[in-house]
Design a protein around this motif. Structure first.
Motif, short mmCIF file in Angstrom:
data_model
loop_
_atom_site.label_atom_id
_atom_site.label_comp_id
_atom_site.label_asym_id
_atom_site.label_seq_id
_atom_site.Cartn_x
_atom_site.Cartn_y
_atom_site.Cartn_z
N GLY A 150 0.79 -1.22 0.00
CA GLY A 150 0.00 0.00 0.00
C GLY A 150 0.82 1.27 0.00
N GLY A 151 2.11 1.14 0.19
CA GLY A 151 2.99 2.30 0.24
C GLY A 151 3.41 2.79 -1.14
N SER A 152 4.29 3.79 -1.14
CA SER A 152 4.71 4.42 -2.39
C SER A 152 6.23 4.57 -2.43
N LEU A 153 6.74 4.57 -3.64
CA LEU A 153 8.14 4.88 -3.90
C LEU A 153 8.23 5.65 -5.21
N ARG A 154 9.26 6.48 -5.34
CA ARG A 154 9.52 7.13 -6.62
C ARG A 154 10.93 6.75 -7.08
N LEU A 155 10.99 6.09 -8.20
CA LEU A 155 12.27 5.74 -8.80
C LEU A 155 12.72 6.84 -9.75
N GLN A 169 6.75 6.98 -10.55
CA GLN A 169 6.03 7.08 -9.28
C GLN A 169 5.20 5.83 -9.10
N MET A 170 5.44 5.12 -8.01
CA MET A 170 4.75 3.86 -7.77
C MET A 170 3.91 3.98 -6.51
N ASN A 171 2.61 3.88 -6.65
CA ASN A 171 1.68 3.96 -5.53
C ASN A 171 0.95 2.64 -5.34
N SER A 172 0.33 2.50 -4.20
CA SER A 172 -0.44 1.28 -3.89
C SER A 172 0.37 0.02 -4.19
N LEU A 173 1.58 0.00 -3.72
CA LEU A 173 2.48 -1.10 -4.03
C LEU A 173 1.99 -2.41 -3.43
N LYS A 174 2.26 -3.48 -4.16
CA LYS A 174 1.84 -4.81 -3.76
C LYS A 174 3.08 -5.70 -3.62
N PRO A 175 2.99 -6.78 -2.87
CA PRO A 175 4.14 -7.70 -2.76
C PRO A 175 4.62 -8.20 -4.13
N GLU A 176 3.70 -8.38 -5.06
CA GLU A 176 4.09 -8.86 -6.39
C GLU A 176 4.84 -7.81 -7.21
N ASP A 177 4.95 -6.59 -6.71
CA ASP A 177 5.77 -5.58 -7.38
C ASP A 177 7.25 -5.71 -7.00
N THR A 178 7.55 -6.59 -6.06
CA THR A 178 8.93 -6.80 -5.63
C THR A 178 9.78 -7.30 -6.79
N ALA A 179 10.87 -6.58 -7.05
CA ALA A 179 11.74 -6.92 -8.19
C ALA A 179 12.90 -5.93 -8.21
N VAL A 180 13.87 -6.22 -9.07
CA VAL A 180 14.88 -5.23 -9.42
C VAL A 180 14.32 -4.44 -10.60
N GLY A 220 20.47 0.75 -17.22
CA GLY A 220 21.05 1.07 -15.94
C GLY A 220 21.38 -0.21 -15.18
N GLN A 221 21.90 -0.03 -13.97
CA GLN A 221 22.37 -1.17 -13.18
C GLN A 221 21.25 -1.78 -12.34
N GLY A 222 20.13 -1.09 -12.22
CA GLY A 222 18.99 -1.61 -11.48
C GLY A 222 18.94 -1.12 -10.05
N THR A 223 17.73 -1.08 -9.52
CA THR A 223 17.52 -0.72 -8.11
C THR A 223 16.46 -1.66 -7.54
N GLN A 224 16.72 -2.16 -6.34
CA GLN A 224 15.84 -3.17 -5.73
C GLN A 224 14.63 -2.50 -5.09
N VAL A 225 13.46 -3.04 -5.38
CA VAL A 225 12.22 -2.64 -4.73
C VAL A 225 11.65 -3.87 -4.03
N THR A 226 11.43 -3.75 -2.74
CA THR A 226 10.87 -4.85 -1.96
C THR A 226 9.62 -4.36 -1.25
N VAL A 227 8.51 -5.04 -1.50
CA VAL A 227 7.24 -4.69 -0.88
C VAL A 227 6.87 -5.82 0.08
N SER A 228 6.93 -5.51 1.36
CA SER A 228 6.72 -6.55 2.36
C SER A 228 6.33 -5.91 3.67
N SER A 229 5.50 -6.64 4.42
CA SER A 229 5.14 -6.17 5.76
C SER A 229 6.06 -6.77 6.81
#
Length: 128
Positions: free
Chosen positions: A15-20, A82-93, A119-128
Motif C-alpha cells: 500500500g505504500g509508495s516509492l519514486r524511482l 512514481q509507484m503507488n499502492s504497491l503490492k508484494p508482487e511488485d517486488t523486483a529489481v 542502468g544497473q537496477g535498483t531493488q524494490v521490496t514490498v513486504s510487511s
C-alpha cells in the motif's frame, strides 16, 4: 557507452509508495524513448512503463496501470516512475533503459532487445 543511473528503490509496506529516478547525466534523454522494466527472482525481465521521446506519450503494463506514473524532467535529464499502492508482487529489481528507436510508436516498447542502454537496477521490496 551512455550511462543510466537508477535510484529510489527500497523496502516499503504493501500500500505504500516509492519514486524511482533514472538519471542520464551524459546525454539528453528526451532524444530517446525511456522504458522501465523489472525482474523478479526466477522470472524474465518485463516491461513496466515507457515514455516516448518526441510525443511524450506513455504506456503501462496492465499490472501497474492506475498505480504507476512515468514522467520526465528534461532539464534534470531524469525520468521518474512514481509507484503507488504497491503490492508484494511488485517486488523486483527495477531497470531503466533507453531506446533510440521509437519503440512506443511501433508498439514494441515492452521488448527488452529493442533498448540500447541499461542502468544497473535498483531493488524494490514490498513486504510487511
Amino acid at each position: 557507452q551512455l550511462q543510466l543511473v537508477e535510484s529510489g528503490g527500497g523496502l516499503v509496506q504493501p500500500g505504500g509508495s516509492l519514486r524511482l529516478s533514472c538519471a542520464a547525466p551524459e546525454f539528453t534523454p528526451d532524444y530517446y524513448t525511456i522504458g522501465w522494466f523489472r525482474q523478479a527472482p526466477g522470472k524474465e525481465r518485463e516491461g513496466v512503463s515507457c515514455i516516448g521521446s518526441s510525443s511524450g506519450s506513455t504506456k503501462y503494463a496492465d499490472s501497474v496501470k492506475g498505480r504507476f506514473t512515468i514522467s520526465r524532467d528534461n532539464a534534470k535529464k531524469t525520468v521518474y516512475l512514481q509507484m503507488n499502492s504497491l503490492k508484494p508482487e511488485d517486488t523486483a529489481v527495477y531497470y531503466c533503459a533507453a531506446a533510440a528507436v521509437e519503440v512506443l510508436d511501433l508498439g514494441i516498447w515492452y521488448l527488452v532487445d529493442e533498448y540500447d542502454y541499461w542502468g544497473q537496477g535498483t531493488q524494490v521490496t514490498v513486504s510487511s
